[in-house]
Design an enzyme around this catalytic site. Sequence first.
Site, PDB file in Angstrom:
ATOM      1  N   HIS A  38       5.580  -4.118   3.434  1.00 11.87           N
ATOM      2  CA  HIS A  38       4.953  -5.343   2.933  1.00 11.87           C
ATOM      3  C   HIS A  38       5.961  -6.477   2.840  1.00 11.87           C
ATOM      4  O   HIS A  38       7.142  -6.251   2.544  1.00 11.87           O
ATOM      5  CB  HIS A  38       4.349  -5.102   1.552  1.00 11.87           C
ATOM      6  CG  HIS A  38       3.021  -4.408   1.591  1.00 11.87           C
ATOM      7  ND1 HIS A  38       1.934  -4.832   0.870  1.00 11.87           N
ATOM      8  CD2 HIS A  38       2.598  -3.327   2.281  1.00 11.87           C
ATOM      9  CE1 HIS A  38       0.905  -4.047   1.103  1.00 11.87           C
ATOM     10  NE2 HIS A  38       1.293  -3.120   1.963  1.00 11.87           N
ATOM     11  N   GLU A 107      -2.752  -6.718   6.670  1.00 15.82           N
ATOM     12  CA  GLU A 107      -3.414  -7.522   5.642  1.00 15.82           C
ATOM     13  C   GLU A 107      -2.897  -8.946   5.714  1.00 15.82           C
ATOM     14  O   GLU A 107      -1.715  -9.189   5.989  1.00 15.82           O
ATOM     15  CB  GLU A 107      -3.141  -6.969   4.233  1.00 15.82           C
ATOM     16  CG  GLU A 107      -3.565  -5.537   4.001  1.00 15.82           C
ATOM     17  CD  GLU A 107      -2.440  -4.553   4.270  1.00 15.82           C
ATOM     18  OE1 GLU A 107      -1.269  -4.981   4.393  1.00 15.82           O
ATOM     19  OE2 GLU A 107      -2.740  -3.352   4.373  1.00 15.82           O
TER      20      GLU A 107
END
Length: 328
Positions: A38, A107
């Site tokens: 991330h 995402e």
Amino acid sequence: MTRFGYTLLTEQSGPKDLVRYAVSAERRGFDFEVCSDHFSPWLTSQGHAPNAWTVLGAVAQATDRVDLYSYVTCPTVRYHPVIVAQQAATVQILSDGRFTLGLGSGENLNEHVVGHGWPTVQRRQDMLREAIEIIRALFDGGTVNWRGHYFQVDLARLWDLPEVPVGVAVAMAGEKGIAKFTTLSDHLIAVQPDQDLVHGWHTARQAAGLAGSGRVVGQVPVCWDPDRDTAVHRAHDQFRWFGGGWQVNADLPTPASFAAATQFIRPEDVADSIPCGPDLDAIVDAVRPYWEAGFTDIALVQIGGDAQDLFLKEAAEPLLAALRAASK
């Protein structure tokens, strides 16, 4: 036999701590370790986001036995697939063949940062398929030229290839995902204990004449703590985003967006979906649907960066014993 893993959650711990946890988790008996990839934490309270590939390289050198996964990397926006292939091959060499490349469509939270926008779901899936084709071509060892719908590759070659080929695991859901990615994947990653999905993936592999059954990999969040109220508070503070589901979570762009979207979720709501507190049987019950659905590899996420040492010291070994006894 079901294998149980430990999650190196980059959103909640810094890089040095993650390496330390990885070593401790191996010593406590976990079978494998997955590392999230991330650029941002889900919520500001989590507070971290070190580079996953640097962490994986360090963990590969610091551990000896556990298998390693990226869980998962998006090879389409923030990274070009050529770079992902190079990173994966390097980690496979450093780990002496213990690494599996876990891939997904990503995402908005992590991918928008390079300023290329956030594609629609269909476009993201098509981009992922093309990216995997490029990565696999590079793993074959030759020079790759590519002119596709989404990517261009000019005279690319991986100069350091591992002796053990890098396995590819792909996150997918539903019949469309199976149809699009089965022939490109060695292993399945799924976010829900969906027996129909697992069966459909195995059936599609057999129909395509693919060798081996492949592994099915999932992940379950838990919040162990000697005090249940402390665990519930921590889970609510740092993991209330989880209940939004991936169709929602994939599109929100910032931690502030996740905070706003989850502002009315109560601690008791989180505790209803995530086992919190010292009860190991409750954790076993939360994990059980995954092995019953046919998952071979199940990674635990212990919530809270400051809760890892105590979890690994006091809960990990008896929890693993309970999980292995129940899953026989």
